[in-house]
Structures are given as structure tokens and as C-alpha cells.
Write a protein that holds these residues in place. Structure first.
Motif, PDB file in Angstrom:
ATOM      1  N   ILE A   1       0.745  -1.147   0.183  1.00  0.00           N
ATOM      2  CA  ILE A   1      -0.303  -0.090   0.275  1.00  0.00           C
ATOM      3  C   ILE A   1       0.965   1.155   0.028  1.00  0.00           C
ATOM      4  N   LEU A   2       0.713   2.108  -0.984  1.00  0.00           N
ATOM      5  CA  LEU A   2       1.521   3.274  -1.194  1.00  0.00           C
ATOM      6  C   LEU A   2       0.790   4.320  -0.631  1.00  0.00           C
ATOM      7  N   TRP A   3       1.374   5.219   0.415  1.00  0.00           N
ATOM      8  CA  TRP A   3       0.431   6.254   1.100  1.00  0.00           C
ATOM      9  C   TRP A   3       1.377   7.452   0.914  1.00  0.00           C
ATOM     10  N   GLY A   4       0.970   8.478   0.383  1.00  0.00           N
ATOM     11  CA  GLY A   4       1.486   9.719   0.256  1.00  0.00           C
ATOM     12  C   GLY A   4       0.458  10.806  -0.203  1.00  0.00           C
ATOM     13  N   PRO A   5       1.136  12.110  -0.405  1.00  0.00           N
ATOM     14  CA  PRO A   5       0.381  13.214  -0.792  1.00  0.00           C
ATOM     15  C   PRO A   5       0.069  13.003  -2.282  1.00  0.00           C
ATOM     16  N   PRO A   6      -0.772  13.841  -3.102  1.00  0.00           N
ATOM     17  CA  PRO A   6      -0.839  13.692  -4.194  1.00  0.00           C
ATOM     18  C   PRO A   6       0.584  14.103  -5.195  1.00  0.00           C
ATOM     19  N   GLY A   7       0.668  13.493  -6.284  1.00  0.00           N
ATOM     20  CA  GLY A   7       1.799  14.034  -7.103  1.00  0.00           C
ATOM     21  C   GLY A   7       3.062  13.364  -6.649  1.00  0.00           C
ATOM     22  N   THR A   8       3.140  12.419  -5.723  1.00  0.00           N
ATOM     23  CA  THR A   8       4.451  12.019  -5.412  1.00  0.00           C
ATOM     24  C   THR A   8       4.884  10.656  -5.848  1.00  0.00           C
ATOM     25  N   GLY A   9       3.982  10.082  -6.848  1.00  0.00           N
ATOM     26  CA  GLY A   9       4.430   9.153  -7.553  1.00  0.00           C
ATOM     27  C   GLY A   9       3.969   7.859  -7.289  1.00  0.00           C
ATOM     28  N   LYS A  10       2.860   7.689  -6.910  1.00  0.00           N
ATOM     29  CA  LYS A  10       2.206   6.385  -6.364  1.00  0.00           C
ATOM     30  C   LYS A  10       1.728   5.850  -7.933  1.00  0.00           C
TER      31      LYS A  10
ATOM     32  N   PHE B   1      -3.285  -2.572  -9.698  1.00  0.00           N
ATOM     33  CA  PHE B   1      -3.136  -1.383  -9.144  1.00  0.00           C
ATOM     34  C   PHE B   1      -4.679  -0.754  -8.682  1.00  0.00           C
ATOM     35  N   LEU B   2      -4.795  -0.544  -7.565  1.00  0.00           N
ATOM     36  CA  LEU B   2      -5.856   0.215  -7.050  1.00  0.00           C
ATOM     37  C   LEU B   2      -5.769   1.671  -6.602  1.00  0.00           C
ATOM     38  N   ASP B   3      -6.119   2.545  -7.293  1.00  0.00           N
ATOM     39  CA  ASP B   3      -5.993   3.873  -7.175  1.00  0.00           C
ATOM     40  C   ASP B   3      -7.186   4.410  -6.053  1.00  0.00           C
ATOM     41  N   GLU B   4      -6.536   5.031  -5.197  1.00  0.00           N
ATOM     42  CA  GLU B   4      -7.780   5.732  -4.285  1.00  0.00           C
ATOM     43  C   GLU B   4      -8.583   4.532  -3.431  1.00  0.00           C
ATOM     44  N   ILE B   5      -7.668   3.682  -2.809  1.00  0.00           N
ATOM     45  CA  ILE B   5      -8.356   2.657  -2.240  1.00  0.00           C
ATOM     46  C   ILE B   5      -9.053   2.832  -1.264  1.00  0.00           C
ATOM     47  N   HIS B   6      -8.770   3.990  -0.339  1.00  0.00           N
ATOM     48  CA  HIS B   6      -9.681   4.578   0.726  1.00  0.00           C
ATOM     49  C   HIS B   6     -10.903   4.799   0.287  1.00  0.00           C
ATOM     50  N   ARG B   7     -11.350   4.860  -0.998  1.00  0.00           N
ATOM     51  CA  ARG B   7     -12.772   5.226  -1.642  1.00  0.00           C
ATOM     52  C   ARG B   7     -13.406   3.752  -1.818  1.00  0.00           C
ATOM     53  N   PHE B   8     -12.630   2.721  -1.526  1.00  0.00           N
ATOM     54  CA  PHE B   8     -13.560   1.541  -1.879  1.00  0.00           C
ATOM     55  C   PHE B   8     -14.132   1.145  -0.509  1.00  0.00           C
ATOM     56  N   SER B   9     -15.374   0.650  -0.677  1.00  0.00           N
ATOM     57  CA  SER B   9     -16.235   0.117   0.294  1.00  0.00           C
ATOM     58  C   SER B   9     -15.846  -1.356   0.896  1.00  0.00           C
ATOM     59  N   LYS B  10     -16.357  -1.607   1.892  1.00  0.00           N
ATOM     60  CA  LYS B  10     -15.819  -2.593   2.756  1.00  0.00           C
ATOM     61  C   LYS B  10     -15.907  -3.883   1.789  1.00  0.00           C
ATOM     62  N   ALA B  11     -17.207  -4.075   1.114  1.00  0.00           N
ATOM     63  CA  ALA B  11     -17.630  -4.971   0.344  1.00  0.00           C
ATOM     64  C   ALA B  11     -16.396  -5.099  -0.815  1.00  0.00           C
ATOM     65  N   GLN B  12     -16.267  -4.160  -1.317  1.00  0.00           N
ATOM     66  CA  GLN B  12     -15.148  -4.005  -2.724  1.00  0.00           C
ATOM     67  C   GLN B  12     -13.820  -4.529  -2.047  1.00  0.00           C
ATOM     68  N   GLN B  13     -13.379  -4.085  -0.874  1.00  0.00           N
ATOM     69  CA  GLN B  13     -12.313  -4.556  -0.551  1.00  0.00           C
ATOM     70  C   GLN B  13     -12.088  -5.803   0.002  1.00  0.00           C
TER      71      GLN B  13
ATOM     72  N   THR C   1      -4.182   8.702  -0.387  1.00  0.00           N
ATOM     73  CA  THR C   1      -3.624   9.881   0.151  1.00  0.00           C
ATOM     74  C   THR C   1      -4.169   9.812   1.560  1.00  0.00           C
ATOM     75  N   GLU C   2      -5.031   8.872   1.861  1.00  0.00           N
ATOM     76  CA  GLU C   2      -5.722   8.937   3.478  1.00  0.00           C
ATOM     77  C   GLU C   2      -4.850   7.846   4.078  1.00  0.00           C
ATOM     78  N   ASN C   3      -4.891   8.001   5.543  1.00  0.00           N
ATOM     79  CA  ASN C   3      -4.138   7.060   6.430  1.00  0.00           C
ATOM     80  C   ASN C   3      -4.797   5.631   6.313  1.00  0.00           C
ATOM     81  N   PRO C   4      -4.212   4.493   5.930  1.00  0.00           N
ATOM     82  CA  PRO C   4      -4.719   3.281   5.531  1.00  0.00           C
ATOM     83  C   PRO C   4      -5.267   2.690   6.871  1.00  0.00           C
ATOM     84  N   SER C   5      -4.809   3.016   8.154  1.00  0.00           N
ATOM     85  CA  SER C   5      -5.194   2.377   9.139  1.00  0.00           C
ATOM     86  C   SER C   5      -6.918   2.794   9.479  1.00  0.00           C
ATOM     87  N   PHE C   6      -7.161   3.826   8.913  1.00  0.00           N
ATOM     88  CA  PHE C   6      -8.451   4.134   9.128  1.00  0.00           C
ATOM     89  C   PHE C   6      -9.530   4.139   7.853  1.00  0.00           C
TER      90      PHE C   6
END
Length: 201
Positions: free
Chosen positions: A39-48, A97-109, A128-133
Motif C-alpha cells: 500500500i503506497l501512502w502519500g500526498p498527491p503528485g508524489t509518484g504512487k 493497481f488500485l488507485d484511491e483504495i480509501h474510497r473502496f467500500s468494505k465489500a469491494q475490499q 492519500t488517506e491514512n490506511p489505518s482508518f
């Protein structure tokens, strides 16, 4: 970048022997079944997204890209079925490759778990969001969390220089003074996409 060696920045993640370097090694029966999802976590435009594509290109694996904004559970299951078929029939590994995984629902994940657990896919997820949450714990526990830093002004200046000179960019049709490159790099605030957008404008 067509390979991981052409990626600008994120040197802390690209040292010899690092997980991304191992993932980028040419695929074989051993590496296909033993690769770890990341899981690549970082601000926009950093190369994920760039890193995910470069890893896939360097490794020779097939890459399937899904965006949380447009993909539903059916799309995830279809990608898993296709990866399983390729894995079982040809021994071909798939990078999902899943972009914006924080927007995936629990069912999708949840739909990703069989593929990750059985090694049909190597997941590279970007957020771009904390994956822990935002990422379900079974997926989080099966993945390495890699944190991307904002690009330094030196990284951004190198990116701009390549964009000016490379045949895939402006192919030397323009020049950019060091002073102007430094100004653009400063304005971009660590975001490579923003630097290229300013250059383009």
C-alpha cells in the motif's frame, strides 16, 4: 518512467533490496508466488501511480488498473477471476493497481482478499488517506505499508529537466533556465504533477 530506475524521487523506497525493488524484479514462478502486496501512502503528485506502473513494466507482469471512483464489486471480482485464470493456466502474475483504495467500500475490499491470499494478484494500492482508518484490517495485515514523501525541489528540478529534454516529453523544443526551474519547483510544493502542469502552462 518505463522502468523503476527512471523514477525520480522516493529514494528511501528504491534502495537495493527494498520491497519495491524485489517486486520489480523480472517475474518467475518463484517471485510470482512469493511477492508481497503493498500500500503506497502519500500526498498527491508524489509518484504512487508512476511507481506501480514502473514496477509492473520492470517485472514483466501484467498490470490491471482499477479506480475506486469507477469500479464496483463486479469489476473487482472480474479482475480476480481473470488473474486466477492467468495464474493457473500460464503461471503469469498480475499486478492489480488500485488507485484511491480509501474510497473502496468494505465489500469491494473484501472481494480483493481471495486474490491476495492465494497469490493470484500482487496488490499495489495507492491512497492519500491514512490506511489505518480506510483499509480493512485483513488487507492491511497482508500488505506492506510504504510511505511516500513529497518530492524535494531538487527532484522536481530533475523532473522538469527530463520533461524538457526527453523524446517522450518536449524533446528539446524549449529551454528552461535554472532560475525558472527553481521557481516552478518551489511553487509545486513537492507535487510532481503540479510541477509538470505549471511547465505545460
Amino acid at each position: 518512467p518505463r522502468t523503476i530506475d527512471e523514477v525520480v524521487g522516493q529514494k528511501q523506497l528504491l534502495r537495493p533490496g527494498s520491497p519495491l525493488r524485489k517486486l520489480a524484479e523480472p517475474a518467475s514462478a518463484e517471485t510470482t508466488s512469493s511477492t508481497t502486496s503493498v500500500i503506497l501512502w502519500g500526498p498527491p503528485g508524489t509518484g504512487k501511480t508512476t511507481l506501480a506502473r514502473a514496477v509492473a513494466a520492470s517485472s514483466g507482469r501484467r498490470i490491471v488498473e482499477l479506480s475506486a471512483i469507477t469500479a464496483g464489486v463486479k469489476d473487482v471480482r472480474d479482475a480476480m477471476d481473470s488473474a486466477r485464470s492467468d495464474h493457473d493456466a500460464y503461471g503469469v502474475g498480475t499486478i492489480l493497481f488500485l488507485d484511491e483504495i480509501h474510497r473502496f467500500s468494505k465489500a469491494q475490499q473484501d472481494a480483493l482478499l481471495p486474490g491476495v491470499e492465494n497469490g493470484w494478484v500482487t496488490l499495489i494500492a495507492a491512497t492519500t488517506e491514512n490506511p489505518s482508518f480506510s483499509v480493512i484490517s485483513p488487507l492491511l495485515s497482508r500488505s506492506l505499508l510504504l510511505i511516500l514523501d513529497p518530492l524535494s525541489e531538487a527532484d522536481l528540478a530533475e523532473l522538469l529537466s527530463r520533461a524538457i529534454s526527453d523524446p517522450r516529453g518536449l524533446a528539446g523544443k524549449f529551454t528552461l533556465s535554472d532560475e525558472l526551474a527553481a521557481k516552478i519547483a518551489h511553487l509545486a510544493s513537492g507535487d510532481g504533477r503540479r510541477a509538470l502542469t505549471i511547465l505545460d502552462a
